[in-house]
Design an enzyme around this catalytic site. Structure first.
Site, PDB file in Angstrom:
ATOM      1  N   ARG A 132      10.543 -75.331  38.850  1.00  0.00           N
ATOM      2  CA  ARG A 132      10.549 -76.355  37.772  1.00  0.00           C
ATOM      3  C   ARG A 132       9.184 -76.885  37.354  1.00  0.00           C
ATOM      4  O   ARG A 132       9.111 -77.771  36.516  1.00  0.00           O
ATOM      5  CB  ARG A 132      11.439 -77.544  38.139  1.00  0.00           C
ATOM      6  CG  ARG A 132      12.878 -77.188  38.491  1.00  0.00           C
ATOM      7  CD  ARG A 132      13.613 -76.553  37.345  1.00  0.00           C
ATOM      8  NE  ARG A 132      15.055 -76.461  37.586  1.00  0.00           N
ATOM      9  CZ  ARG A 132      15.824 -75.531  37.038  1.00  0.00           C
ATOM     10  NH1 ARG A 132      15.304 -74.616  36.234  1.00  0.00           N
ATOM     11  NH2 ARG A 132      17.112 -75.504  37.269  1.00  0.00           N
ATOM     12  N   ASP A 166      18.816 -68.379  44.031  1.00  0.00           N
ATOM     13  CA  ASP A 166      18.807 -68.883  42.655  1.00  0.00           C
ATOM     14  C   ASP A 166      18.741 -70.414  42.686  1.00  0.00           C
ATOM     15  O   ASP A 166      19.421 -71.103  41.912  1.00  0.00           O
ATOM     16  CB  ASP A 166      20.022 -68.382  41.866  1.00  0.00           C
ATOM     17  CG  ASP A 166      19.893 -68.643  40.365  1.00  0.00           C
ATOM     18  OD1 ASP A 166      18.816 -69.107  39.925  1.00  0.00           O
ATOM     19  OD2 ASP A 166      20.872 -68.377  39.636  1.00  0.00           O
TER      20      ASP A 166
HETATM   21 ZN   LIG Z   1      18.003 -68.111  38.180  1.00  0.00          ZN
END
Ligand SMILES: [Zn+2]
Length: 426
Positions: free
Chosen positions: A65, A307
């Site tokens: 992020r 993920d």
């Molecule tokens: Zn992803």
């Protein structure tokens, strides 16, 4: 000062069995592995009886992020979350703001990553297209020279097959894997969960399995045509998995990822509109869970990934259709695999080491970190007898959007050793 990890059950990718033994560490190296090591002077002895000692995990699919979405996570908090889960290296995806689509952003991100405690083991995937818009190719040559290790527009697919074909040709030239999020957007539409009996019952728009499966078929054919190494991200359906298996059997350079959440959960878990079960690709069916688990046992999946996708409570607390896709995973992946599969004898530690430690590193052209004399001391100590409650206080990630929040799972990552240094002890 040396450290002796005494009487551990040592796991290796080469064996489904654990080996009882002692591991001696000095500096950043393992200087001895034997059934017993004694008579070492100036040495701290760490009792590892009943514990698993295994190479540290490496995750090639993480959303850190930074830059741009630091309210959800930053590279530092992401690294701490990784350590908390026994992961000592990862590859960041490119869906930041700005997008990681040129050499300058790659360099900035890597500089920031170097400040983390596992900074030298944080890697970057560059975007395939500028702004991940699927139109123009990103600066692939520049990103490669700045240190990007893979290319991906993860979060969504590259819709235009000609754009993807050109990207694959470049990627092959630069010897970089392309990682594909396979989805035909016209089929997924505004879907927010798997299209099936549960989506009909809940009155939510669905994303059919064929959206992902046709995407996989298309990308596999393009990989065959261009000769690129294609890595299919987060496979969720039995049919998609079979397509990849057939491609591998024909000699196409394709690899694929499986996540713990797509093995453990399915559409039925969304019964009360809990957005901690909302992800893309979505949780599928119980039949898919079973088929994917068998595929993992049979060696059809190359790597386990999380993920890891942090989102703020403000975003995730919206109604199911409006909330963003994705859940966190770095801190819960290993305990959840242990709790649901290893502790029940369904998966063995050797497979976990192979798929979540050794193969991910190899795919990024890095050396695995087996527990052997002369090797880098990069391993974890896992206690199968203790259990762990995943409270907000426990979590090092800035975000807590995980179905495991406040759940108690069997097993605990007790120690994390990174290049000889103990980063975590509990
Ligand atoms: Zn992803």
């Amino acid at each position: 000062m040396k450290r002796l990890y005494h009487q551990a059950q040592i796991a290796s990718e080469d064996s489904s069995q654990l080996q009882l033994g002692d591991v001696l560490v000095e500096g950043d190296r393992i200087i001895g592995v034997a059934p017993t090591i004694s008579g070492v002077s100036d040495c701290e002895v760490i009792d590892c009886q009943g514990r698993i000692l295994m190479p540290a995990m490496f995750d090639i699919h993480v959303h850190a992020r930074e830059p741009g979405h630091e309210d959800k996570e930053n590279i530092g908090s992401c690294a701490e979350a990784a350590i908390n889960g026994g992961v000592t290296g990862f590859v960041m995806m490119a869906n930041t703001s700005p997008t990681i689509d040129n050499a300058g952003v790659v360099r900035t991100v890597l500089e920031s990553a170097r400040r983390a405690r596992i900074g030298s083991s944080i890697y970057v995937a560059g975007a395939i297209t500028k702004g991940r818009k699927g139109e123009e190719l990103a600066g692939i040559a520049g990103m490669k020279s700045a240190g990007a290790v893979m290319l991906s527009d993860n979060g969504h697919a590259v819709d235009n097959p000609q754009v993807l074909r050109r990207a694959m040709e470049y990627a092959k030239h630069f010897d970089m894997p392309i990682a594909s999020h396979c989805e035909i957007k016209d089929l997924s539409g505004k879907g927010c969960m798997h299209e099936g009996k549960v989506s009909y019952a809940l009155g939510l728009p669905g994303m059919p399995s064929i959206s992902e499966e046709i995407g996989i078929s298309r990308d596999v054919r393009l990989a065959e045509y261009t000769g690129v190494h294609l890595n299919i991200q987060h496979v969720t359906t039995a049919e998609g998995m079979s397509t990849i298996k057939r491609a591998k059997d024909r000699g196409i350079r394709v690899t694929c990822e499986i996540t713990p959440q797509h093995l453990i959960f399915n559409q039925e878990h969304i019964g009360n509109y809990d957005t901690n079960y909302k992800m893309n690709p979505p949780l599928r069916t119980a039949e898919d869970n079973a088929a994917l688990l068998n595929g993992l046992k049979d060696g059809w999946f190359d790597v386990i990934v999380t993920d890891h996708s942090p989102h703020t409570p403000f975003e995730k607390n919206q109604d199911f259709a409006s909330a963003p896709f994705g859940i966190t995973g770095l801190e819960t992946a290993l305990p959840s695999l242990f709790h649901h599969f290893v502790s029940k004898g369904i998966l063995d530690w050797g497979l976990i080491v192979k798929r979540y430690s050794a193969e991910p590193r190899r795919m990024m052209k890095l050396a695995p970190v087996p527990v052997k004399e002369g090797g880098l001391a990069e391993f974890i100590v896992f206690n199968p007898e203790r259990s762990m409650t995943f409270t907000q206080d426990f979590m090092k990630s800035k975000s807590i959007n995980t179905p495991f929040i406040d759940q108690t799972l069997k097993g605990m990552v007790e120690r994390v050793i990174y290049r000889g240094e103990e980063l975590l002890v509990r």
